[in-house]
Design a protein around this motif. Structure first.
Motif, PDB file in Angstrom:
ATOM      1  N   ALA A  88       0.815  -1.213   0.000  1.00  0.00           N
ATOM      2  CA  ALA A  88       0.000   0.000   0.000  1.00  0.00           C
ATOM      3  C   ALA A  88       0.852   1.267   0.000  1.00  0.00           C
ATOM      4  O   ALA A  88       0.478   2.284  -0.585  1.00  0.00           O
TER       5      ALA A  88
ATOM      6  N   GLU B 184      -5.643   3.257  -6.161  1.00  0.00           N
ATOM      7  CA  GLU B 184      -5.963   3.524  -4.753  1.00  0.00           C
ATOM      8  C   GLU B 184      -7.430   3.891  -4.622  1.00  0.00           C
ATOM      9  O   GLU B 184      -8.008   4.555  -5.490  1.00  0.00           O
ATOM     10  N   PHE B 185      -8.028   3.451  -3.502  1.00  0.00           N
ATOM     11  CA  PHE B 185      -9.428   3.790  -3.233  1.00  0.00           C
ATOM     12  C   PHE B 185      -9.687   3.673  -1.744  1.00  0.00           C
ATOM     13  O   PHE B 185      -8.964   3.011  -1.009  1.00  0.00           O
ATOM     14  N   ASN B 186     -10.744   4.322  -1.278  1.00  0.00           N
ATOM     15  CA  ASN B 186     -11.193   4.242   0.106  1.00  0.00           C
ATOM     16  C   ASN B 186     -12.577   3.617   0.123  1.00  0.00           C
ATOM     17  O   ASN B 186     -13.417   3.904  -0.744  1.00  0.00           O
ATOM     18  N   ALA B 187     -12.826   2.755   1.094  1.00  0.00           N
ATOM     19  CA  ALA B 187     -14.124   2.097   1.168  1.00  0.00           C
ATOM     20  C   ALA B 187     -14.473   1.811   2.620  1.00  0.00           C
ATOM     21  O   ALA B 187     -13.590   1.511   3.439  1.00  0.00           O
ATOM     22  N   SER B 188     -15.761   1.933   2.939  1.00  0.00           N
ATOM     23  CA  SER B 188     -16.236   1.555   4.266  1.00  0.00           C
ATOM     24  C   SER B 188     -16.420   0.044   4.315  1.00  0.00           C
ATOM     25  O   SER B 188     -16.385  -0.645   3.283  1.00  0.00           O
ATOM     26  N   LYS B 189     -16.626  -0.495   5.498  1.00  0.00           N
ATOM     27  CA  LYS B 189     -16.763  -1.939   5.659  1.00  0.00           C
ATOM     28  C   LYS B 189     -17.996  -2.429   4.902  1.00  0.00           C
ATOM     29  O   LYS B 189     -19.095  -1.909   5.104  1.00  0.00           O
TER      30      LYS B 189
ATOM     31  N   ASN C  43      -3.997  -4.198  -0.546  1.00  0.00           N
ATOM     32  CA  ASN C  43      -3.168  -3.743   0.580  1.00  0.00           C
ATOM     33  C   ASN C  43      -1.985  -4.694   0.817  1.00  0.00           C
ATOM     34  O   ASN C  43      -1.639  -5.022   1.956  1.00  0.00           O
TER      35      ASN C  43
END
Length: 538
Positions: free
Chosen positions: A461, A499-504, A524
Protein backbone atom coordinates in the motif's frame (compact mmCIF):
# COMPACT_ATOMS: atom_id res chain seq x y z
CA UNK A 1 -7.68 -44.81 -38.26
CA UNK A 2 -5.04 -42.36 -36.95
CA UNK A 3 -6.44 -41.14 -33.61
CA UNK A 4 -5.14 -37.83 -32.28
CA UNK A 5 -6.40 -34.88 -30.25
CA UNK A 6 -10.19 -35.01 -29.98
CA UNK A 7 -10.51 -37.50 -32.85
CA UNK A 8 -10.48 -40.99 -31.41
CA UNK A 9 -10.14 -44.52 -32.82
CA UNK A 10 -12.71 -45.10 -35.55
CA UNK A 11 -15.68 -47.32 -34.65
CA UNK A 12 -18.00 -49.15 -37.04
CA UNK A 13 -20.35 -52.11 -37.07
CA UNK A 14 -22.86 -53.24 -34.46
CA UNK A 15 -21.67 -52.05 -31.07
CA UNK A 16 -24.84 -52.38 -28.97
CA UNK A 17 -26.75 -55.53 -28.02
CA UNK A 18 -29.10 -56.97 -30.63
CA UNK A 19 -31.70 -59.64 -29.87
CA UNK A 20 -34.71 -61.42 -31.34
CA UNK A 21 -37.89 -61.98 -29.36
CA UNK A 22 -40.87 -64.24 -29.96
CA UNK A 23 -44.18 -62.39 -29.52
CA UNK A 24 -47.85 -63.27 -29.58
CA UNK A 25 -50.01 -62.89 -32.69
CA UNK A 26 -51.38 -59.63 -31.20
CA UNK A 27 -48.76 -57.95 -29.08
CA UNK A 28 -47.58 -54.74 -27.45
CA UNK A 29 -44.76 -53.24 -29.51
CA UNK A 30 -44.14 -49.98 -27.66
CA UNK A 31 -45.61 -47.73 -24.98
CA UNK A 32 -45.71 -43.94 -25.07
CA UNK A 33 -46.29 -41.90 -21.92
CA UNK A 34 -47.26 -38.33 -21.11
CA UNK A 35 -48.05 -36.86 -17.71
CA UNK A 36 -49.81 -33.93 -16.08
CA UNK A 37 -48.31 -33.17 -12.66
CA UNK A 38 -51.18 -30.82 -11.79
CA UNK A 39 -53.80 -33.56 -12.01
CA UNK A 40 -51.51 -36.49 -11.24
CA UNK A 41 -52.45 -38.37 -14.39
CA UNK A 42 -50.41 -40.44 -16.82
CA UNK A 43 -51.56 -40.84 -20.42
CA UNK A 44 -50.62 -44.14 -22.03
CA UNK A 45 -50.64 -45.08 -25.69
CA UNK A 46 -49.87 -48.68 -26.68
CA UNK A 47 -48.54 -49.32 -30.16
CA UNK A 48 -49.71 -52.79 -31.16
CA UNK A 49 -48.72 -55.26 -33.89
CA UNK A 50 -50.62 -58.12 -35.46
CA UNK A 51 -54.28 -58.45 -36.40
CA UNK A 52 -56.63 -56.45 -34.17
CA UNK A 53 -58.81 -58.43 -31.74
CA UNK A 54 -62.49 -57.60 -31.27
CA UNK A 55 -63.20 -55.35 -28.26
CA UNK A 56 -59.57 -55.38 -27.17
CA UNK A 57 -58.55 -53.06 -24.39
CA UNK A 58 -55.61 -52.16 -22.20
CA UNK A 59 -55.29 -52.62 -18.45
CA UNK A 60 -52.54 -50.76 -16.59
CA UNK A 61 -51.62 -51.18 -12.93
CA UNK A 62 -49.17 -48.78 -11.26
CA UNK A 63 -47.14 -49.33 -8.11
CA UNK A 64 -44.41 -47.34 -6.38
CA UNK A 65 -41.95 -49.10 -4.10
CA UNK A 66 -44.34 -52.05 -4.00
CA UNK A 67 -47.39 -50.01 -3.00
CA UNK A 68 -50.50 -49.74 -5.19
CA UNK A 69 -50.70 -46.33 -6.89
CA UNK A 70 -53.59 -46.67 -9.37
CA UNK A 71 -55.10 -48.73 -12.19
CA UNK A 72 -57.16 -48.13 -15.30
CA UNK A 73 -58.71 -49.94 -18.27
CA UNK A 74 -59.57 -48.51 -21.66
CA UNK A 75 -58.57 -47.96 -25.25
CA UNK A 76 -55.01 -49.02 -26.13
CA UNK A 77 -54.70 -45.83 -28.13
CA UNK A 78 -55.50 -43.43 -25.30
CA UNK A 79 -55.68 -44.54 -21.68
CA UNK A 80 -55.62 -42.14 -18.73
CA UNK A 81 -54.29 -43.39 -15.39
CA UNK A 82 -54.95 -41.40 -12.22
CA UNK A 83 -52.12 -41.67 -9.68
CA UNK A 84 -53.08 -41.67 -6.01
CA UNK A 85 -51.02 -39.20 -3.93
CA UNK A 86 -48.62 -38.47 -6.82
CA UNK A 87 -44.90 -38.23 -6.08
CA UNK A 88 -42.81 -36.19 -8.52
CA UNK A 89 -39.46 -37.12 -10.07
CA UNK A 90 -36.39 -34.94 -9.52
CA UNK A 91 -32.64 -35.46 -8.92
CA UNK A 92 -33.31 -35.33 -5.16
CA UNK A 93 -36.43 -37.54 -5.28
CA UNK A 94 -36.22 -39.87 -8.31
CA UNK A 95 -39.67 -41.42 -7.87
CA UNK A 96 -40.49 -44.02 -10.52
CA UNK A 97 -43.81 -45.77 -10.99
CA UNK A 98 -43.64 -49.43 -12.02
CA UNK A 99 -46.30 -50.39 -14.56
CA UNK A 100 -47.89 -53.71 -15.42
CA UNK A 101 -49.50 -53.38 -18.84
CA UNK A 102 -51.91 -56.05 -20.11
CA UNK A 103 -53.65 -56.35 -23.46
CA UNK A 104 -57.08 -57.97 -23.05
CA UNK A 105 -59.47 -59.49 -25.59
CA UNK A 106 -63.23 -58.97 -25.50
CA UNK A 107 -63.69 -61.64 -22.80
CA UNK A 108 -61.08 -60.12 -20.51
CA UNK A 109 -58.42 -62.72 -21.30
CA UNK A 110 -54.83 -61.48 -21.26
CA UNK A 111 -53.38 -61.92 -24.75
CA UNK A 112 -50.12 -60.04 -24.12
CA UNK A 113 -48.43 -58.22 -21.25
CA UNK A 114 -45.40 -56.07 -20.58
CA UNK A 115 -43.67 -54.37 -17.68
CA UNK A 116 -42.50 -50.77 -17.84
CA UNK A 117 -42.12 -47.67 -15.71
CA UNK A 118 -42.74 -43.93 -15.87
CA UNK A 119 -42.45 -40.79 -13.77
CA UNK A 120 -44.33 -37.60 -13.06
CA UNK A 121 -42.21 -34.57 -13.89
CA UNK A 122 -42.59 -31.36 -15.87
CA UNK A 123 -39.88 -29.35 -17.64
CA UNK A 124 -40.10 -25.64 -18.34
CA UNK A 125 -38.42 -22.27 -18.06
CA UNK A 126 -39.11 -19.06 -16.14
CA UNK A 127 -37.47 -15.68 -15.62
CA UNK A 128 -35.66 -14.78 -12.41
CA UNK A 129 -35.98 -11.39 -10.71
CA UNK A 130 -33.35 -9.95 -13.06
CA UNK A 131 -35.16 -11.10 -16.18
CA UNK A 132 -32.85 -14.02 -17.04
CA UNK A 133 -34.38 -17.30 -18.20
CA UNK A 134 -33.88 -20.30 -15.91
CA UNK A 135 -34.62 -23.99 -16.33
CA UNK A 136 -37.48 -25.26 -14.20
CA UNK A 137 -38.35 -28.74 -13.02
CA UNK A 138 -41.83 -29.27 -11.63
CA UNK A 139 -42.34 -25.52 -11.62
CA UNK A 140 -39.21 -24.71 -9.59
CA UNK A 141 -35.92 -23.24 -10.91
CA UNK A 142 -33.01 -25.67 -11.13
CA UNK A 143 -29.42 -25.08 -12.21
CA UNK A 144 -28.22 -27.83 -14.56
CA UNK A 145 -24.71 -28.92 -13.60
CA UNK A 146 -22.93 -31.86 -15.16
CA UNK A 147 -19.97 -33.22 -17.09
CA UNK A 148 -19.50 -33.86 -20.77
CA UNK A 149 -19.69 -37.64 -21.07
CA UNK A 150 -18.55 -39.35 -24.25
CA UNK A 151 -19.02 -42.97 -23.14
CA UNK A 152 -15.71 -44.31 -24.45
CA UNK A 153 -13.93 -47.38 -23.08
CA UNK A 154 -10.32 -48.58 -23.58
CA UNK A 155 -11.37 -52.13 -24.46
CA UNK A 156 -14.67 -51.77 -26.35
CA UNK A 157 -14.43 -48.12 -27.51
CA UNK A 158 -18.13 -47.24 -27.73
CA UNK A 159 -19.18 -50.62 -26.26
CA UNK A 160 -19.17 -50.65 -22.45
CA UNK A 161 -17.75 -53.79 -20.84
CA UNK A 162 -20.83 -54.31 -18.65
CA UNK A 163 -23.90 -52.68 -17.19
CA UNK A 164 -22.10 -52.40 -13.86
CA UNK A 165 -19.30 -50.44 -15.55
CA UNK A 166 -21.79 -47.97 -17.09
CA UNK A 167 -23.55 -47.55 -13.77
CA UNK A 168 -20.30 -46.94 -11.89
CA UNK A 169 -19.65 -43.80 -13.97
CA UNK A 170 -23.10 -42.46 -13.15
CA UNK A 171 -22.79 -43.33 -9.46
CA UNK A 172 -19.43 -41.54 -9.20
CA UNK A 173 -20.88 -38.41 -10.79
CA UNK A 174 -23.94 -38.53 -8.55
CA UNK A 175 -21.76 -38.87 -5.45
CA UNK A 176 -19.66 -35.92 -6.68
CA UNK A 177 -22.71 -33.64 -6.62
CA UNK A 178 -23.57 -33.41 -10.32
CA UNK A 179 -27.28 -33.39 -11.17
CA UNK A 180 -26.93 -33.72 -14.96
CA UNK A 181 -24.85 -35.41 -17.67
CA UNK A 182 -24.40 -34.14 -21.20
CA UNK A 183 -24.25 -37.29 -23.34
CA UNK A 184 -21.96 -36.16 -26.14
CA UNK A 185 -22.76 -37.30 -29.70
CA UNK A 186 -23.55 -40.85 -28.59
CA UNK A 187 -26.75 -42.76 -27.85
CA UNK A 188 -26.14 -45.20 -25.01
CA UNK A 189 -27.82 -48.58 -24.39
CA UNK A 190 -31.22 -48.10 -22.76
CA UNK A 191 -30.01 -49.56 -19.45
CA UNK A 192 -27.78 -46.50 -19.07
CA UNK A 193 -30.77 -44.17 -19.15
CA UNK A 194 -32.71 -46.46 -16.82
CA UNK A 195 -29.99 -46.06 -14.19
CA UNK A 196 -30.10 -42.27 -14.63
CA UNK A 197 -33.88 -42.41 -14.16
CA UNK A 198 -33.46 -44.56 -11.07
CA UNK A 199 -30.80 -42.49 -9.26
CA UNK A 200 -32.04 -39.05 -10.38
CA UNK A 201 -29.52 -37.86 -12.98
CA UNK A 202 -30.79 -35.43 -15.61
CA UNK A 203 -29.53 -35.95 -19.15
CA UNK A 204 -28.78 -33.65 -22.08
CA UNK A 205 -28.87 -35.82 -25.19
CA UNK A 206 -26.86 -34.93 -28.31
CA UNK A 207 -27.70 -36.11 -31.79
CA UNK A 208 -24.76 -37.95 -33.33
CA UNK A 209 -22.70 -35.52 -35.44
CA UNK A 210 -21.40 -35.76 -38.99
CA UNK A 211 -18.04 -34.23 -39.82
CA UNK A 212 -15.29 -32.41 -37.96
CA UNK A 213 -15.07 -28.98 -39.58
CA UNK A 214 -14.75 -27.19 -42.91
CA UNK A 215 -12.28 -29.75 -44.30
CA UNK A 216 -14.88 -32.52 -44.07
CA UNK A 217 -15.81 -34.16 -47.34
CA UNK A 218 -17.88 -33.28 -49.24
CA UNK A 219 -16.53 -29.74 -49.01
CA UNK A 220 -19.15 -27.22 -47.98
CA UNK A 221 -21.08 -29.69 -45.82
CA UNK A 222 -19.54 -28.33 -42.61
CA UNK A 223 -19.51 -24.53 -42.10
CA UNK A 224 -16.83 -22.57 -40.30
CA UNK A 225 -17.32 -22.64 -36.54
CA UNK A 226 -18.26 -19.07 -35.58
CA UNK A 227 -19.68 -19.93 -32.13
CA UNK A 228 -22.16 -17.25 -31.00
CA UNK A 229 -21.14 -14.65 -33.58
CA UNK A 230 -23.94 -13.02 -35.56
CA UNK A 231 -24.70 -13.92 -39.19
CA UNK A 232 -23.59 -17.59 -39.12
CA UNK A 233 -23.43 -19.73 -42.23
CA UNK A 234 -24.94 -23.18 -42.77
CA UNK A 235 -23.41 -26.21 -44.41
CA UNK A 236 -24.90 -27.30 -47.72
CA UNK A 237 -26.65 -30.68 -47.65
CA UNK A 238 -28.65 -32.28 -50.46
CA UNK A 239 -32.28 -33.18 -49.73
CA UNK A 240 -31.60 -36.89 -49.39
CA UNK A 241 -28.86 -36.39 -46.80
CA UNK A 242 -30.94 -33.91 -44.80
CA UNK A 243 -33.93 -36.27 -44.81
CA UNK A 244 -31.71 -39.05 -43.49
CA UNK A 245 -30.43 -36.74 -40.72
CA UNK A 246 -34.01 -35.88 -39.72
CA UNK A 247 -35.00 -39.56 -39.80
CA UNK A 248 -32.15 -40.49 -37.48
CA UNK A 249 -32.90 -37.56 -35.16
CA UNK A 250 -36.56 -38.58 -34.87
CA UNK A 251 -35.61 -42.21 -34.28
CA UNK A 252 -33.37 -41.11 -31.42
CA UNK A 253 -36.20 -39.07 -29.90
CA UNK A 254 -38.72 -41.89 -30.40
CA UNK A 255 -36.28 -44.34 -28.84
CA UNK A 256 -35.65 -42.23 -25.72
CA UNK A 257 -38.59 -39.84 -25.31
CA UNK A 258 -40.09 -41.84 -22.41
CA UNK A 259 -36.92 -41.64 -20.29
CA UNK A 260 -37.72 -39.14 -17.49
CA UNK A 261 -34.02 -38.27 -17.13
CA UNK A 262 -33.75 -36.67 -20.57
CA UNK A 263 -34.35 -32.94 -20.19
CA UNK A 264 -32.70 -31.36 -23.29
CA UNK A 265 -32.25 -32.40 -26.95
CA UNK A 266 -29.25 -31.05 -28.92
CA UNK A 267 -29.36 -31.51 -32.74
CA UNK A 268 -25.91 -30.02 -33.49
CA UNK A 269 -22.51 -29.57 -31.82
CA UNK A 270 -19.88 -26.93 -32.73
CA UNK A 271 -21.06 -26.62 -36.35
CA UNK A 272 -20.17 -30.26 -37.11
CA UNK A 273 -22.48 -31.13 -39.97
CA UNK A 274 -24.64 -28.11 -39.11
CA UNK A 275 -27.04 -27.38 -41.95
CA UNK A 276 -30.54 -26.00 -42.51
CA UNK A 277 -30.44 -24.89 -38.88
CA UNK A 278 -33.72 -22.98 -38.79
CA UNK A 279 -35.56 -25.78 -40.57
CA UNK A 280 -34.02 -28.41 -38.29
CA UNK A 281 -34.79 -26.33 -35.20
CA UNK A 282 -38.44 -25.91 -36.13
CA UNK A 283 -38.66 -29.66 -36.69
CA UNK A 284 -37.05 -30.42 -33.31
CA UNK A 285 -39.27 -27.98 -31.40
CA UNK A 286 -42.41 -29.40 -33.01
CA UNK A 287 -41.39 -33.05 -32.58
CA UNK A 288 -41.07 -32.86 -28.79
CA UNK A 289 -42.79 -29.89 -27.20
CA UNK A 290 -42.09 -31.12 -23.66
CA UNK A 291 -38.32 -30.53 -23.63
CA UNK A 292 -36.06 -27.53 -24.33
CA UNK A 293 -34.11 -27.61 -27.61
CA UNK A 294 -30.42 -26.64 -27.66
CA UNK A 295 -30.07 -26.15 -31.41
CA UNK A 296 -26.25 -26.11 -31.47
CA UNK A 297 -24.07 -26.74 -28.43
CA UNK A 298 -21.22 -24.23 -28.67
CA UNK A 299 -22.79 -22.70 -31.79
CA UNK A 300 -23.14 -21.84 -34.51
CA UNK A 301 -26.00 -19.95 -32.90
CA UNK A 302 -29.22 -19.35 -34.82
CA UNK A 303 -32.37 -17.81 -33.28
CA UNK A 304 -34.36 -21.03 -32.88
CA UNK A 305 -35.09 -23.30 -29.93
CA UNK A 306 -34.68 -22.38 -26.28
CA UNK A 307 -30.95 -22.20 -25.54
CA UNK A 308 -27.85 -20.15 -26.40
CA UNK A 309 -24.79 -22.29 -25.70
CA UNK A 310 -21.15 -21.15 -25.46
CA UNK A 311 -18.03 -23.33 -25.24
CA UNK A 312 -15.07 -21.70 -23.45
CA UNK A 313 -11.78 -23.26 -22.29
CA UNK A 314 -10.30 -23.60 -19.82
CA UNK A 315 -12.48 -21.31 -17.66
CA UNK A 316 -16.16 -20.81 -18.44
CA UNK A 317 -17.34 -17.71 -20.26
CA UNK A 318 -20.38 -16.25 -21.98
CA UNK A 319 -21.07 -12.82 -23.54
CA UNK A 320 -23.81 -12.10 -21.01
CA UNK A 321 -23.93 -8.41 -21.98
CA UNK A 322 -25.16 -9.17 -25.53
CA UNK A 323 -28.91 -8.50 -25.51
CA UNK A 324 -29.60 -10.73 -28.52
CA UNK A 325 -29.38 -13.74 -26.17
CA UNK A 326 -31.89 -12.34 -23.66
CA UNK A 327 -34.75 -14.43 -25.06
CA UNK A 328 -32.83 -17.68 -24.47
CA UNK A 329 -31.60 -19.84 -21.65
CA UNK A 330 -27.89 -18.97 -21.51
CA UNK A 331 -25.59 -21.92 -20.81
CA UNK A 332 -21.90 -22.80 -20.89
CA UNK A 333 -22.11 -26.14 -22.72
CA UNK A 334 -18.40 -26.94 -22.36
CA UNK A 335 -15.53 -25.59 -20.26
CA UNK A 336 -12.66 -26.82 -18.11
CA UNK A 337 -10.86 -29.76 -19.62
CA UNK A 338 -8.11 -29.50 -17.00
CA UNK A 339 -5.73 -32.38 -17.69
CA UNK A 340 -3.82 -34.55 -15.26
CA UNK A 341 -1.73 -37.65 -16.14
CA UNK A 342 -1.96 -40.62 -13.77
CA UNK A 343 1.07 -42.87 -14.08
CA UNK A 344 0.18 -46.39 -15.11
CA UNK A 345 -3.24 -45.30 -16.41
CA UNK A 346 -2.41 -43.58 -19.68
CA UNK A 347 -3.72 -44.98 -22.96
CA UNK A 348 -0.43 -44.49 -24.82
CA UNK A 349 2.64 -42.99 -23.16
CA UNK A 350 4.41 -42.57 -26.52
CA UNK A 351 1.83 -40.04 -27.77
CA UNK A 352 0.93 -36.55 -26.66
CA UNK A 353 -1.32 -36.60 -23.60
CA UNK A 354 -2.99 -33.26 -23.17
CA UNK A 355 -5.58 -31.08 -21.46
CA UNK A 356 -6.85 -27.56 -22.10
CA UNK A 357 -4.60 -24.78 -20.83
CA UNK A 358 -1.59 -27.11 -20.61
CA UNK A 359 -0.89 -29.70 -17.92
CA UNK A 360 -0.36 -28.59 -14.30
CA UNK A 361 2.81 -29.47 -12.44
CA UNK A 362 1.02 -31.12 -9.53
CA UNK A 363 -2.36 -32.43 -8.48
CA UNK A 364 -2.61 -29.49 -6.07
CA UNK A 365 -2.26 -27.13 -9.02
CA UNK A 366 -4.96 -29.12 -10.85
CA UNK A 367 -7.24 -28.64 -7.84
CA UNK A 368 -6.53 -24.89 -7.87
CA UNK A 369 -7.46 -24.69 -11.56
CA UNK A 370 -10.62 -26.71 -11.07
CA UNK A 371 -11.68 -24.64 -8.06
CA UNK A 372 -11.09 -21.43 -9.98
CA UNK A 373 -13.25 -22.64 -12.88
CA UNK A 374 -16.10 -23.51 -10.51
CA UNK A 375 -15.88 -20.09 -8.87
CA UNK A 376 -15.96 -18.39 -12.28
CA UNK A 377 -19.09 -20.39 -13.11
CA UNK A 378 -20.65 -19.31 -9.82
CA UNK A 379 -20.12 -15.70 -10.88
CA UNK A 380 -21.64 -16.39 -14.29
CA UNK A 381 -24.66 -18.00 -12.68
CA UNK A 382 -25.35 -14.75 -10.83
CA UNK A 383 -25.18 -12.97 -14.20
CA UNK A 384 -27.79 -15.18 -15.85
CA UNK A 385 -26.09 -18.46 -16.81
CA UNK A 386 -28.51 -21.37 -16.30
CA UNK A 387 -26.24 -24.39 -16.73
CA UNK A 388 -22.63 -25.52 -16.90
CA UNK A 389 -20.96 -28.55 -18.48
CA UNK A 390 -17.45 -29.53 -17.38
CA UNK A 391 -15.20 -31.45 -19.76
CA UNK A 392 -15.23 -34.32 -18.82
CA UNK A 393 -16.14 -37.55 -16.98
CA UNK A 394 -13.19 -39.67 -18.14
CA UNK A 395 -9.98 -39.45 -20.11
CA UNK A 396 -10.46 -40.57 -23.70
CA UNK A 397 -7.32 -41.96 -25.32
CA UNK A 398 -4.77 -39.09 -25.34
CA UNK A 399 -7.22 -36.48 -24.05
CA UNK A 400 -6.49 -36.75 -20.32
CA UNK A 401 -8.89 -34.16 -18.91
CA UNK A 402 -11.24 -36.60 -17.21
CA UNK A 403 -12.19 -36.73 -13.56
CA UNK A 404 -11.54 -40.45 -14.01
CA UNK A 405 -8.78 -42.07 -16.03
CA UNK A 406 -9.66 -43.94 -19.23
CA UNK A 407 -9.69 -47.20 -17.23
CA UNK A 408 -11.86 -45.58 -14.53
CA UNK A 409 -9.44 -44.81 -11.71
CA UNK A 410 -10.42 -41.74 -9.68
CA UNK A 411 -8.07 -38.78 -10.07
CA UNK A 412 -9.87 -37.08 -7.20
CA UNK A 413 -12.48 -38.69 -4.96
CA UNK A 414 -16.12 -37.71 -5.30
CA UNK A 415 -15.94 -36.47 -1.70
CA UNK A 416 -13.43 -33.77 -2.74
CA UNK A 417 -15.64 -32.55 -5.59
CA UNK A 418 -18.98 -32.53 -3.80
CA UNK A 419 -18.44 -29.55 -1.44
CA UNK A 420 -17.36 -27.40 -4.40
CA UNK A 421 -20.37 -28.52 -6.42
CA UNK A 422 -22.72 -27.96 -3.48
CA UNK A 423 -21.50 -24.36 -3.31
CA UNK A 424 -22.20 -23.95 -7.01
CA UNK A 425 -25.71 -25.38 -6.73
CA UNK A 426 -26.40 -23.23 -3.67
CA UNK A 427 -25.33 -20.02 -5.45
CA UNK A 428 -28.36 -17.74 -5.92
CA UNK A 429 -29.52 -17.13 -9.49
CA UNK A 430 -30.06 -13.44 -8.93
CA UNK A 431 -27.85 -11.39 -6.63
CA UNK A 432 -27.72 -7.66 -5.96
CA UNK A 433 -24.29 -6.04 -6.23
CA UNK A 434 -23.09 -2.68 -4.99
CA UNK A 435 -19.79 -1.77 -6.70
CA UNK A 436 -17.02 -0.68 -4.35
CA UNK A 437 -14.52 -0.21 -7.15
CA UNK A 438 -15.81 -0.19 -10.71
CA UNK A 439 -14.28 -2.12 -13.60
CA UNK A 440 -13.87 -0.61 -17.06
CA UNK A 441 -16.76 -2.64 -18.50
CA UNK A 442 -19.12 0.33 -18.75
CA UNK A 443 -16.86 3.35 -18.36
CA UNK A 444 -13.06 3.57 -18.54
CA UNK A 445 -11.37 3.72 -15.12
CA UNK A 446 -8.01 5.39 -14.45
CA UNK A 447 -5.05 3.27 -13.34
CA UNK A 448 -1.36 3.78 -12.74
CA UNK A 449 0.78 1.34 -14.71
CA UNK A 450 4.24 0.32 -15.83
CA UNK A 451 5.52 -2.31 -18.23
CA UNK A 452 8.99 -2.32 -16.61
CA UNK A 453 9.48 -4.69 -13.69
CA UNK A 454 9.13 -2.47 -10.58
CA UNK A 455 10.88 -4.95 -8.27
CA UNK A 456 9.83 -6.40 -4.94
CA UNK A 457 7.21 -4.68 -2.81
CA UNK A 458 5.35 -3.02 -5.69
CA UNK A 459 2.05 -4.44 -4.38
CA UNK A 460 2.39 -2.81 -0.92
CA UNK A 461 0.00 0.00 0.00
CA UNK A 462 2.88 2.42 0.74
CA UNK A 463 4.88 1.70 -2.43
CA UNK A 464 6.05 4.85 -4.24
CA UNK A 465 4.44 4.79 -7.70
CA UNK A 466 4.86 8.48 -8.56
CA UNK A 467 6.92 7.65 -11.66
CA UNK A 468 4.24 5.30 -13.05
CA UNK A 469 2.10 6.42 -15.98
CA UNK A 470 -1.62 7.07 -15.75
CA UNK A 471 -4.09 5.72 -18.28
CA UNK A 472 -7.65 4.50 -18.73
CA UNK A 473 -8.60 0.80 -18.66
CA UNK A 474 -9.10 -1.69 -20.00
CA UNK A 475 -5.56 -2.52 -21.17
CA UNK A 476 -5.04 -4.67 -24.25
CA UNK A 477 -5.10 -4.68 -28.03
CA UNK A 478 -7.87 -3.90 -30.47
CA UNK A 479 -8.03 -7.62 -31.30
CA UNK A 480 -9.08 -8.50 -27.73
CA UNK A 481 -12.55 -10.01 -27.99
CA UNK A 482 -15.51 -8.70 -25.97
CA UNK A 483 -13.48 -5.91 -24.33
CA UNK A 484 -13.57 -2.12 -24.38
CA UNK A 485 -9.90 -1.18 -24.64
CA UNK A 486 -9.01 2.18 -23.14
CA UNK A 487 -5.23 1.87 -23.47
CA UNK A 488 -3.25 -0.09 -26.03
CA UNK A 489 -0.93 -2.60 -24.38
CA UNK A 490 0.85 -5.41 -26.24
CA UNK A 491 3.95 -6.28 -24.19
CA UNK A 492 4.23 -9.53 -22.27
CA UNK A 493 3.76 -8.07 -18.75
CA UNK A 494 2.09 -5.12 -17.08
CA UNK A 495 1.82 -3.91 -13.46
CA UNK A 496 -1.24 -1.90 -12.42
CA UNK A 497 -2.09 0.04 -9.25
CA UNK A 498 -5.20 1.86 -8.10
CA UNK A 499 -5.96 3.52 -4.75
CA UNK A 500 -9.43 3.79 -3.23
CA UNK A 501 -11.19 4.24 0.11
CA UNK A 502 -14.12 2.10 1.17
CA UNK A 503 -16.24 1.56 4.27
CA UNK A 504 -16.76 -1.94 5.66
CA UNK A 505 -19.00 -3.87 3.23
CA UNK A 506 -22.34 -5.25 4.42
CA UNK A 507 -22.22 -8.45 2.36
CA UNK A 508 -19.65 -10.78 0.87
CA UNK A 509 -16.86 -9.36 -1.26
CA UNK A 510 -16.70 -10.47 -4.89
CA UNK A 511 -13.81 -9.86 -7.30
CA UNK A 512 -14.71 -9.49 -10.97
CA UNK A 513 -11.82 -9.65 -13.43
CA UNK A 514 -11.19 -10.19 -17.11
CA UNK A 515 -7.68 -11.36 -18.01
CA UNK A 516 -5.80 -12.83 -20.94
CA UNK A 517 -3.05 -15.15 -19.65
CA UNK A 518 -1.89 -15.29 -16.02
CA UNK A 519 -2.83 -12.60 -13.50
CA UNK A 520 -2.27 -11.87 -9.80
CA UNK A 521 -4.40 -9.48 -7.70
CA UNK A 522 -3.36 -7.88 -4.39
CA UNK A 523 -5.29 -5.80 -1.86
CA UNK A 524 -3.17 -3.74 0.58
CA UNK A 525 -0.21 -5.99 -0.21
CA UNK A 526 -2.06 -9.28 0.37
CA UNK A 527 -2.67 -11.59 -2.57
CA UNK A 528 -6.43 -12.16 -2.99
CA UNK A 529 -6.40 -13.89 -6.37
CA UNK A 530 -4.15 -15.78 -8.77
CA UNK A 531 -5.50 -16.69 -12.20
CA UNK A 532 -4.03 -18.91 -14.90
CA UNK A 533 -4.55 -18.80 -18.66
CA UNK A 534 -7.37 -16.49 -19.81
CA UNK A 535 -11.06 -15.77 -19.49
CA UNK A 536 -13.11 -14.14 -22.22
CA UNK A 537 -15.53 -12.19 -20.01
CA UNK A 538 -15.69 -10.60 -16.57
Amino acid sequence: LKPNGIWYTRVSGIWQSVWMEEVNARSIDDLDFACDIKTGTVSIKANLSGTAVADEKLRVTATIKGEAAGSAEGSPGNLSLKIAQPRLWSPDTPNLYDLKVELLDGTGKVIDSAKSYTALRELGKAKDQNGNWRFTLNGKPIFHWGPLDQGWWPDGLLTPPSEAAMNSDIDYLKAAGFNMIRKHIKVEPRRYYYHCDKVGMMMWQDQVSMGYGPDTEPKGSNPNWTRLAPDPKDGEWPNEAHEQFVTEYKRMVDHLRDQPCIVVWSPFNEAWGQHRTMETGKMAVAYDKTRPINIASGGNFWPIGDIADEHAYPDPGFPVDQKRFNDYLKVVGEFGGHGWPVKGHLWDTTKENWGYGGLPKSLDEWKERYTKSINVLRGLRRQGISAGVYTQTTDVEGEINGLLTYDREEKVPASWLKPLHDQLLATPDASTYTPILATSEDSAQEWKFTTDNPGEGWEAANFNDKEWKKAKGAFGTKETNNAKIGTEWSSSEIWLRREFNASKPKGNLTLRIRHDEDAEVYLNGIQIGRFNSHIGNY
